[in-house]
Design an enzyme around this catalytic site. Structure first.
Site, PDB file in Angstrom:
ATOM      1  N   SER A 176      -2.771 -32.494  25.191  1.00  0.00           N
ATOM      2  CA  SER A 176      -2.952 -33.723  25.212  1.00  0.00           C
ATOM      3  C   SER A 176      -4.256 -34.477  25.057  1.00  0.00           C
ATOM      4  CB  SER A 176      -2.284 -35.137  24.951  1.00  0.00           C
ATOM      5  OG  SER A 176      -2.029 -35.956  24.222  1.00  0.00           O
ATOM      6  N   ASP A 224       3.265 -31.244  14.830  1.00  0.00           N
ATOM      7  CA  ASP A 224       2.461 -32.460  15.997  1.00  0.00           C
ATOM      8  C   ASP A 224       1.970 -33.255  14.787  1.00  0.00           C
ATOM      9  OD1 ASP A 224       1.268 -33.943  17.616  1.00  0.00           O
ATOM     10  OD2 ASP A 224      -0.159 -32.019  18.712  1.00  0.00           O
ATOM     11  N   HIS A 250       4.312 -31.828  19.296  1.00  0.00           N
ATOM     12  CA  HIS A 250       3.228 -31.849  20.420  1.00  0.00           C
ATOM     13  C   HIS A 250       3.317 -30.393  21.253  1.00  0.00           C
ATOM     14  CE1 HIS A 250      -0.169 -33.445  21.817  1.00  0.00           C
ATOM     15  NE2 HIS A 250       0.082 -35.185  22.719  1.00  0.00           N
TER      16      HIS A 250
END
Length: 744
Positions: A555, A639, A671
């Site tokens: 991320s 995601d 994600h």
């Protein structure tokens, strides 16, 4: 040969996925028992079981209340009484039929008889909450405009018969996290329960939707749960969280506390005709966790004040139900609590908040707002207040999955008492090294981090070990002393790596100013902190081989991997791993779902000329011609926070320039990589990648050319400009030129 096979005895990915995963603990009204579920993965069958356990809080005796099964699973237990537990249980499909929706079952602790269902709802429900005094059971379900469970079943059946598959939208948010938004919304239902003379439980009357005909939704997706609502002690009211009505849900964090009045007569529940009122809709920011006091006179909840900012500091607010007055209880406390529980006598509340790499339980006195930590180590959650001035809660650490603990508040300076040790036998055979912590002077202030020694570490030896340098996501998150099933430091230590995890500028648990300082500064102070931290550990710990460093992040951590690859500091790494990271900050805005996040982080929208400068200034895509470090790119197809094109773009930029790279794509993951078999594959790819590229035989990355140096890279990481009030004075000429190409 895989990295896991090369290591003998170290904590492995297989160990990680095979350890049981306990759920949150709940306690009986008399405080004698606690219950929780635990899921366990079977690699051979590639299936998981999840069943219910009961623990005696005095003797620590544990027994399974339900049998572990791949087909029948239990979840979300709660006590109806001292002798009855309710929980969800799925209904397996019969031959030739579809599986039915999960129902609420009840198990009598005094009987050897099987559990029995007390609901017959036609659609899936979730998020149980129970009021024992009023005998009210609340749950959530997704329904359409008519607000009924039966209508939801009928409409779902109609949707399945459609010949087309089109999804049509007029407004944002059209998808969220990993799911496209449907026409139905989560609503809260209540139903009366009754206990028969023979001790059996049943429902009385019909379930009632307390949110019917309202443009509201609760729990709030994607991560809302039973903490999003609470039932008043006398059963006359339900407080719930909902996003504010309107078409700005994609770029607003406004989320308020609503109160719905209800009344019950002979088991029949009615909702007052007046519309539920919001008690804090004058604040256009997020609120959460409404919780009634034991006597029902007050509601405590958590309140942020900065719009569009999901990492603003939570303040504890006390709302007086009789006067409507609000009191900010923790205005001067520079920590952000994440849960609320009232003491037995309502004189104080207990909250959990991150603090210097831990998640501690704090007691806050209502009369004066005094805050006292009750735990000092590890990560606590799910606080239950039981009779006898005792707290029962979950606690985990970097070296242990979650267990049940108790804390006797009648005694001072007493450490939490361990109730369960669910993995004692397994942990005895695993290498789970204790983390050590360190601090150093970062870009602007002291920065905290963790180091874990590698498996087979030899004290006093001259042997050097490769380093796995972990970068957390968020970016408003942290590496805490907690157990992780996705990024567990012990797995990297078990593969022979020293592990470093630093909490740079933007991390949580070190004061709100430290968290806020990353705004408009993504590649500035956080990057400097990480490079200074790497300097510190290489100078301090002589067992680390400074020539064999791997950088890994997900991320925002993946953003930082891409950013470092284009900066001088990136040359210090032999390889990178980028999981679901950012390639182009501006493109990320156009494709993400929660627009409030980039709008806050970069100062607005990309079609605002001022904000666009900031997006472009910190975009890794502007530096791809400097990328030279071998990189493993991982991305999930579901995601919607950072869409898969970010990973594809990263991989394309690397391979088109001849940089060694590999793409690992999971079409069915979001994600996070959650499914156990996918987790094993993820770990295999990651460990093999960093093991190879940090080996003595692996080729080193290409070094910078003279032209690269001329483009400001020679200034090095210590000269990367931060963003402050003079931000535009610090921008480089070529970045300005890039932005000004073409019309704004």
């Amino acid at each position: 040969m895989s990295a896991e096979q090369e290591i003998s005895g170290g904590f492995s990915p297989r160990d990680l996925v095979s350890l049981g995963r306990p759920g949150l603990v709940v306690t009986s009204p008399n405080g004698k028992y606690a219950a929780f579920t635990m899921s366990t993965y079977n690699e051979e069958e590639n299936k998981s079981s999840r069943n219910l356990y009961l623990v005696d809080l005095q003797t620590s005796e544990i027994k399974a209340l339900t049998e572990a099964s791949f087909e029948i699973k239990q979840d979300s237990p709660l006590f109806l009484s001292d002798s009855a537990i309710a929980y969800f249980q799925n209904i397996p499909a019969k031959e030739g039929e579809e599986a039915g929706p999960s129902q609420v079952f009840v198990k009598d602790l005094r009987s050897t008889k099987d559990a029995y269902p007390i609901t017959q709802v036609p659609v899936e429900i979730g998020n149980l909450k129970y009021n024992a005094k009023a005998k009210l059971l609340a749950f959530s379900a997704a329904v359409y405009e008519d607000g009924t469970l039966e209508g939801a079943k009928e409409r779902d059946a109609e949707e399945k018969k459609r010949k087309d598959s089109a999804l049509v939208y007029d407004e944002l948010l059209f998808r969220h996290w990993d799911t496209f938004t449907l026409q139905k919304k989560q609503n809260i239902f209540v139903i009366s329960l009754q206990e028969g003379s023979d001790g059996t439980w049943s429902t009385a009357g019909k379930e009632v939707n307390i949110m019917a005909n309202l443009d509201l939704e609760s729990p709030v997706l994607p991560f809302g749960d039973s903490e999003d609502f609470d039932i008043a002690p006398d059963g006359s009211e339900i407080a719930f969280v909902s996003k504010a009505p309107g078409n700005d849900k994609g770029w607003s964090t406004a989320q308020h506390i609503y109160l719905a009045k209800i009344k019950k007569s002979d088991g029949v529940i009615e909702v007052e005709s007046t519309k539920p009122n919001a008690i804090n809709d004058d604040i256009k920011a997020a609120s959460s966790h409404p919780t009634y006091s034991q006597d029902g006179t007050k509601i405590a909840y958590l309140q942020m004040y900065v719009p569009q900012y999901e990492a603003d500091r939570n303040r504890v607010i006390l709302y007086d139900r009789s006067t409507g007055e609000r009191q900010v209880l923790t205005d001067s406390w520079d920590r952000s609590p994440s849960s609320i529980a009232f003491a037995e006598d309502d004189s104080s509340i207990f909250v959990v908040a991150e603090d210097y790499g831990r998640s501690k339980i704090f007691q806050i006195t209502l009369s004066n707002g005094n805050v006292v930590p009750l735990t000092e180590h590890h990560t606590a959650s799910s606080v239950n207040v039981v009779p006898g001035q005792t707290l029962v809660f979950n606690m985990n650490s970097m070296t242990s999955p979650s267990d049940v603990f108790a804390l006797d508040l009648s005694k001072t300076n007493v450490a939490p008492r361990r109730i369960t040790d669910l993995h004692k036998d397994l942990k005895a055979d695993l290498h789970l090294p204790e983390p050590e912590e360190f601090s150093f002077q970062g870009a602007k202030t002291t920065v905290h981090g963790w180091i874990i020694k590698p498996y087979h570490y030899e004290e006093g030896s001259t042997k050097k070990y490769p380093l796995a340098f972990l970068i957390h996501g968020g970016p408003q998150g942290n590496w805490g002393d907690s157990w992780s099933t996705r990024w567990n430091p012990s797995v990297f230590a078990g593969a022979g790596f020293a592990v470093v995890a630093i909490n740079p500028t933007g991390s949580t648990g070190y004061g709100q100013a430290f968290t806020d300082a990353i705004r408009k500064n993504w590649g500035g102070a956080p990057y400097q902190d990480l490079m200074k931290g790497l300097d510190h550990v290489l100078e301090t710990y002589d067992f680390i081989d400074k020539e064999r460093v791997a950088g890994l992040g997900a991320s925002y951590g993946g953003y930082m991997i891409n950013w470092m690859n284009g900066q001088a500091g990136g040359r210090r790494f032999r390889c990178f791993v980028n999981h679901d990271g950012v390639f182009n900050t501006q493109n990320t805005f156009w494709a993400t779902e929660e627009l409030y996040f980039p709008e806050h982080e970069f100062g607005g929208t990309p079609f605002n000329p001022v904000a666009r400068f900031i997006y472009e200034h910190w975009s890794p895509s502007n530096y791809v011609r400097r990328w030279k470090t071998p990189t493993l790119v991982v991305h999930g197809g579901k995601d919607y926070r950072l869409v898969d094109s970010e990973g594809f773009s990263t991989f394309t930029a690397l391979r088109r320039q001849g940089v060694p790279a590999r793409l690992v794509y999971f079409p069915d993951e979001n994600h996070w990589v959650i499914q156990p078999a996918n987790s094993l594959k993820w770990h295999k790819e990651v460990l093999e990648w960093i093991t190879y590229w940090t080996s003595e035989d692996a080729p080193k990355a290409a070094q910078d050319s003279e032209s690269d140096s001329e483009e400001n890279i020679s200034e090095g990481w210590e000269k990367v400009p931060g963003l402050d009030s003079d931000v535009f004075k610090d921008f480089t000429t070529d970045v300005k030129r890039l932005i000004m190409q073409g019309p704004m």
